[in-house]
Enzyme design. Structure first.
Site, mmCIF file in Angstrom:
data_model
loop_
_atom_site.group_PDB
_atom_site.id
_atom_site.type_symbol
_atom_site.label_atom_id
_atom_site.label_comp_id
_atom_site.label_asym_id
_atom_site.label_seq_id
_atom_site.Cartn_x
_atom_site.Cartn_y
_atom_site.Cartn_z
ATOM 1 C CD1 TRP A 13 -2.319 -1.884 0.146
ATOM 2 C CD2 TRP A 13 -3.329 -0.878 1.880
ATOM 3 N NE1 TRP A 13 -3.542 -2.484 0.317
ATOM 4 C CE2 TRP A 13 -4.185 -1.885 1.384
ATOM 5 C CE3 TRP A 13 -3.744 -0.134 2.986
ATOM 6 C CZ2 TRP A 13 -5.444 -2.153 1.931
ATOM 7 C CZ3 TRP A 13 -4.998 -0.404 3.537
ATOM 8 C CH2 TRP A 13 -5.833 -1.395 3.010
ATOM 9 C CG HIS A 99 9.802 -0.855 -2.551
ATOM 10 N ND1 HIS A 99 9.870 0.352 -3.220
ATOM 11 C CD2 HIS A 99 8.780 -1.539 -3.114
ATOM 12 C CE1 HIS A 99 8.917 0.374 -4.142
ATOM 13 N NE2 HIS A 99 8.248 -0.759 -4.104
ATOM 14 C CD GLU A 101 8.159 3.452 -4.171
ATOM 15 O OE1 GLU A 101 7.546 3.251 -3.114
ATOM 16 O OE2 GLU A 101 7.675 3.226 -5.300
ATOM 17 N N GLY A 174 4.945 1.966 -10.861
ATOM 18 C CA GLY A 174 4.058 3.127 -10.884
ATOM 19 C C GLY A 174 4.006 3.863 -12.214
ATOM 20 C CB SER A 214 3.074 -1.235 -14.140
ATOM 21 O OG SER A 214 3.559 0.061 -13.841
ATOM 22 N N GLY A 235 1.565 -2.679 -6.215
ATOM 23 C CA GLY A 235 1.444 -1.381 -5.561
ATOM 24 C C GLY A 235 0.065 -0.789 -5.795
ATOM 25 N N GLY A 236 -0.017 0.109 -6.764
ATOM 26 C CA GLY A 236 -1.257 0.866 -7.019
ATOM 27 C C GLY A 236 -2.510 0.013 -7.077
HETATM 28 P P1 PGA Z 1 3.096 -0.531 -8.737
HETATM 29 O O1 PGA Z 1 4.142 -0.665 -7.526
HETATM 30 O O2 PGA Z 1 2.314 -1.800 -8.797
HETATM 31 O O3 PGA Z 1 2.240 0.658 -8.367
HETATM 32 O O4 PGA Z 1 3.896 -0.304 -9.974
HETATM 33 C C1 PGA Z 1 4.782 -1.885 -7.267
HETATM 34 C C2 PGA Z 1 5.688 -1.747 -6.077
HETATM 35 O O5 PGA Z 1 6.311 -0.686 -5.903
HETATM 36 O O6 PGA Z 1 5.802 -2.677 -5.251
#
Ligand code: PGA
Length: 252
Positions: A13, A99, A101, A174, A214, A235-236
């Site tokens: 999330w 991750h 990020e 993303g 994605s 993610g999203g």
């Molecule tokens: P996303 O993110 O599905 O929004 O591309 C995946 C993630 O960062 O784990």
């Protein structure tokens, strides 16, 4: 997919979700029916503030929860950090570590990711270790070498077959972009082989290799059918119960 491995679909999330969003998890639990339960394991990794409440709300659902990161330390003067034993105390079964990020925005090195993964293991959590190349690295033909190096640097000592690796190309996160099925197949085969060198072939054969970046209902069937893809880190799309479930069904 790998026939002998039960797939895992984990929702990340990220920094999204307040109490009102417990409704998303409740809807996922409602859709995680007996057939889906047999076929796919599900996990939700909410922000740390929601972990305890969300885990409690899922009791009886067989949906696991996880943290999005954990400290390499168990306790002490580390303002703002959350330790692996704290995640366990809140009811988590998994901890995402490394991750992209965290690697990019917080400068986490492979050694730090490895220390976090080892802390997670020691606390009884299953680490989900993330690896993946940037766009420049892929265009320079270095994707496989970069990911192999990340694995050698971040896979925790003492890892067993319960380890989870998530291959997430940074440029696919993303963005709506995804690698071709052939590129995913090549990478996941290389990851399995590298894990074989690190953990031994027999252990590596049972490690779940998730694809992330994605993943959506519209591409999940294609991505999940690639050899050595044993689920997804989402993610999203994990913030929409129906989309998350539809990705889970793509693994079933
Ligand atoms: P996303 O993110 O599905 O929004 O591309 C995946 C993630 O960062 O784990």
């Amino acid at each position: 997919m790998t026939r002998t491995i039960k797939p895992l679909v984990a929702g990340n999330w990220k920094m999204n979700g307040v109490k009102a969003d417990l409704a998303i998890a409740a809807e996922v639990a409602k859709g995680h029916d007996a057939a889906l339960r047999r076929a796919v394991d599900l996990a939700i990794c909410p922000p740390a503030t929601l972990l305890f409440t969300l885990t409690a709300s899922l009791i009886g659902s067989r949906i696991a929860t996880g943290g999005q990161d954990c400290s390499a330390h168990d306790s002490g003067a580390y303002t703002g950090e959350v330790s692996a034993p704290m995640l366990v105390d809140a009811g988590a079964s998994y901890a995402i570590v490394g991750h992209s990020e965290r690697r990019t925005l917080h400068g986490e090195s492979n050694a730090q990711v490895k220390a976090k993964a080892e802390a997670a293991l020691a606390a009884g959590l299953t680490p989900i270790v993330c690896v993946g190349e940037t766009k420049d690295e892929r265009e320079a033909g270095k994707a496989l070498a970069i990911v192999r190096k990340q694995l050698r640097g971040s896979v925790p000592d003492g890892a067993t077959a319960s380890l989870v690796i998530a291959y997430e190309p940074v440029w696919a996160i993303g963005t709506g972009l995804t690698p071709t099925a052939a590129d995913v197949a090549e990478m996941h085969e290389a990851i399995r082989a590298e894990l074989g060198r690190i953990l031994g072939k027999a252990t590596a054969a049972s490690v779940r290799l998730l694809y992330g970046g994605s993943v959506k209902p519209s591409n999940a069937v294609e991505l999940m059918n690639v050899a050595n893809v044993d689920g997804a880190l989402v993610g999203g799309a994990s913030l929409k119960a129906e989309d998350f479930l539809s990705i889970a069904r793509a693994c079933a």
